[in-house]
Design a protein around this motif. Sequence first.
Motif, mmCIF file in Angstrom:
data_model
loop_
_atom_site.group_PDB
_atom_site.id
_atom_site.type_symbol
_atom_site.label_atom_id
_atom_site.label_comp_id
_atom_site.label_asym_id
_atom_site.label_seq_id
_atom_site.Cartn_x
_atom_site.Cartn_y
_atom_site.Cartn_z
ATOM 1 N N GLY A 312 -16.320 -30.557 40.463
ATOM 2 C CA GLY A 312 -16.495 -29.506 39.458
ATOM 3 C C GLY A 312 -15.199 -28.829 39.102
ATOM 4 N N ALA A 313 -14.352 -28.593 40.114
ATOM 5 C CA ALA A 313 -13.062 -27.962 39.853
ATOM 6 C C ALA A 313 -12.157 -28.880 39.037
ATOM 7 C CB ALA A 313 -12.386 -27.595 41.168
ATOM 8 N N GLY A 314 -12.249 -30.192 39.306
ATOM 9 C CA GLY A 314 -11.448 -31.121 38.523
ATOM 10 C C GLY A 314 -11.850 -31.130 37.058
ATOM 11 N N VAL A 315 -13.163 -31.135 36.814
ATOM 12 C CA VAL A 315 -13.647 -31.094 35.428
ATOM 13 C C VAL A 315 -13.279 -29.779 34.771
ATOM 14 C CG1 VAL A 315 -15.708 -31.084 33.983
ATOM 15 C CG2 VAL A 315 -15.529 -32.701 35.886
ATOM 16 N N ALA A 316 -13.423 -28.678 35.518
ATOM 17 C CA ALA A 316 -13.119 -27.362 34.956
ATOM 18 C C ALA A 316 -11.645 -27.248 34.584
ATOM 19 C CB ALA A 316 -13.500 -26.271 35.958
ATOM 20 N N SER A 317 -10.770 -27.741 35.456
ATOM 21 C CA SER A 317 -9.334 -27.641 35.168
ATOM 22 C C SER A 317 -8.930 -28.522 33.990
ATOM 23 C CB SER A 317 -8.520 -28.019 36.406
ATOM 24 O OG SER A 317 -8.756 -29.360 36.778
ATOM 25 N N SER A 318 -9.744 -29.554 33.666
ATOM 26 C CA SER A 318 -9.412 -30.409 32.529
ATOM 27 C C SER A 318 -9.505 -29.660 31.204
ATOM 28 C CB SER A 318 -10.324 -31.637 32.497
ATOM 29 O OG SER A 318 -11.658 -31.265 32.174
ATOM 30 N N VAL A 319 -10.208 -28.533 31.182
ATOM 31 C CA VAL A 319 -10.255 -27.709 29.969
ATOM 32 C C VAL A 319 -8.853 -27.290 29.568
ATOM 33 C CG1 VAL A 319 -11.081 -25.524 28.997
ATOM 34 C CG2 VAL A 319 -12.583 -26.888 30.464
ATOM 35 N N PHE A 320 -8.022 -26.991 30.562
ATOM 36 C CA PHE A 320 -6.635 -26.587 30.331
ATOM 37 C C PHE A 320 -5.843 -27.700 29.655
ATOM 38 C CE2 PHE A 320 -2.253 -26.060 32.155
ATOM 39 C CZ PHE A 320 -1.926 -24.892 31.481
ATOM 40 N N GLN A 321 -6.190 -28.961 29.951
ATOM 41 C CA GLN A 321 -5.472 -30.094 29.374
ATOM 42 C C GLN A 321 -6.061 -30.523 28.038
ATOM 43 O OE1 GLN A 321 -2.740 -31.083 30.473
ATOM 44 N NE2 GLN A 321 -2.626 -30.765 32.675
ATOM 45 N N ILE A 322 -7.397 -30.566 27.963
ATOM 46 C CA ILE A 322 -8.044 -31.073 26.750
ATOM 47 C C ILE A 322 -7.760 -30.177 25.553
ATOM 48 C CG2 ILE A 322 -10.287 -31.541 25.677
ATOM 49 C CD1 ILE A 322 -11.270 -32.419 28.435
ATOM 50 N N THR A 323 -7.821 -28.862 25.755
ATOM 51 C CA THR A 323 -7.570 -27.945 24.637
ATOM 52 C C THR A 323 -6.129 -28.031 24.155
ATOM 53 O OG1 THR A 323 -7.231 -26.190 26.270
ATOM 54 C CG2 THR A 323 -9.390 -26.308 25.213
ATOM 55 N N ALA A 324 -5.229 -28.556 24.995
ATOM 56 C CA ALA A 324 -3.841 -28.728 24.575
ATOM 57 C C ALA A 324 -3.705 -29.755 23.464
ATOM 58 C CB ALA A 324 -2.977 -29.128 25.765
ATOM 59 N N VAL A 325 -4.712 -30.624 23.301
ATOM 60 C CA VAL A 325 -4.682 -31.593 22.200
ATOM 61 C C VAL A 325 -4.788 -30.875 20.860
ATOM 62 C CG1 VAL A 325 -5.913 -33.531 21.146
ATOM 63 C CG2 VAL A 325 -5.658 -33.421 23.642
ATOM 64 N N PHE A 326 -5.605 -29.807 20.806
ATOM 65 C CA PHE A 326 -5.875 -29.135 19.541
ATOM 66 C C PHE A 326 -4.904 -27.987 19.253
ATOM 67 C CE2 PHE A 326 -9.820 -30.786 21.373
ATOM 68 C CZ PHE A 326 -10.183 -31.678 20.378
ATOM 69 N N GLY A 327 -4.314 -27.424 20.310
ATOM 70 C CA GLY A 327 -3.397 -26.307 20.106
ATOM 71 C C GLY A 327 -2.254 -26.602 19.157
ATOM 72 N N MET A 376 -4.831 -24.029 24.853
ATOM 73 C CA MET A 376 -4.404 -24.023 23.448
ATOM 74 C C MET A 376 -2.950 -23.546 23.329
ATOM 75 S SD MET A 376 -6.986 -24.873 21.258
ATOM 76 C CE MET A 376 -6.883 -23.888 19.753
ATOM 77 N N ALA A 377 -2.617 -22.525 24.122
ATOM 78 C CA ALA A 377 -1.276 -21.934 24.028
ATOM 79 C C ALA A 377 -0.216 -22.864 24.592
ATOM 80 C CB ALA A 377 -1.256 -20.598 24.764
ATOM 81 N N GLN A 378 -0.480 -23.487 25.753
ATOM 82 C CA GLN A 378 0.554 -24.330 26.347
ATOM 83 C C GLN A 378 0.828 -25.551 25.479
ATOM 84 O OE1 GLN A 378 0.219 -27.475 27.745
ATOM 85 N NE2 GLN A 378 -1.947 -27.756 28.308
ATOM 86 N N GLY A 379 -0.190 -26.036 24.762
ATOM 87 C CA GLY A 379 0.037 -27.155 23.865
ATOM 88 C C GLY A 379 0.839 -26.771 22.633
#
Length: 465
Positions: A312-327, A376-379
Amino acid sequence: MSSDPAGSTGGPSRPDPGDSRAGHPSGGDAGFGSSRSRLQQTAWQAALPAISFLLFTSMLRSPITAIPPLLDRMGADLAMTPSAMGALSSVPVLCFGVLTPFASAVLRRLQLNSAALWTLAIIVAGAVIRSLGSVPAAFAGTAVIAAGMTMGNLIAPMVIARNFRGRTALMTGAYSASVNVAVTLSTALAAPLALVIGWQGSAMAWAIVPGVAAGIVWWRVFPPVRRGSQDHAGQATGSPPATSASSADGVMPVGGQAATAPVEPLRSGRILAWPLAWILATAFAAHTFAYYSMVAWLPTALREVAHMGESGAGVASSVFQITAVFGPLMLPVMMNRLGWPMLGVMSIICGCWLVLPFGMLVAPGLWFIWCFFGGMAQGSFFSALFTIVIGRTRTADENRRLSALVQTVGYIVAATGPVLVGMFRESHPGWTPLFGLVGLGTVVMTVCAIFGVRDTSRPPQPVSK
């Protein structure tokens, strides 16, 4: 313009009124179809440089981000210790910092189109070495891959400045998005692919298949030219570079020769004497410190502060990476479509970055919101910062040297982030140290980024003797 041969030679060619074809719309349709075909061909030719560039940039991270999902298989097969596996994961970032000055010196002697092909070849060669089946080969291959990517990190903003200066924000955002898409795909699919072809095959596939494809397209769109010609990676290109007939698309002709008067290249000492260069380097260093610290420790932190399981933590932390695609894609919308000034755009990006560490300190239960805005911001921060780098430089030489300084400082600092956080946690239990250090980094990043936007200076010119 008529496509009728008779019309083109000036001879009259009137249809017979009794002819059943007289007045038939097929001739007009044929003309319309021909015009539409030419329009489609022109659009495709205009898009090819951007497609080629994005295929190239997609190779600048995915061959190394495919390895973490394979580490367990790789470590078991090669009898690697956990510390050795951790060291293998840290090699690329360290190489980005240490090798950037050397990559900059190499690029000064290479023609830019050729340099990109060499970059892809080095990455593919490194992937083959990494999969030879020994621990030394794994480290050596990873270092070779990182060396190629270090060159690519410098080439990307140079190509944007040369070919897409009229659409800097759009192409910088697309560059960052392409990297994040490739990272997401390699991270998600490397392990399933290894079930079919093994970890060695999977590790090679993420470099060889897209690398060869990117190289073929690049060769077709940006063919290498003789070393003595224009478009030299260390050569000035004029200020500002010409676009294709100063067109609205802001794209240079394929090959990238700018029809402008050459500008005397600046000596590197003048870049080092430019205060803005160090402000931007500090902003990027603080950003990369925060980013790599979060990548390394966020899954573990979420398990404890949000009471999640390992998966669950791995999936949750992927939000930080996936949203970087759109940022990054929001950057051209805010700047070009909405017409917002860079100061306002940078303030929004930095504000979203600040939300993540301080939000996790105050209300960790709202982790999804903080990870969403932080991702979003880091991307988009990377894209915004290098939009400034491209906008403040006038020549390819300035661009290369400023990019080299910013990335050298940034990635060396980034390599220390996960280690410092780990050491600090040993002496200060709990997760306040992680989010506190990351928060401090984002504060420094914000201050330097705002100063960098407000500073409109240019690199100082060499003193004439």
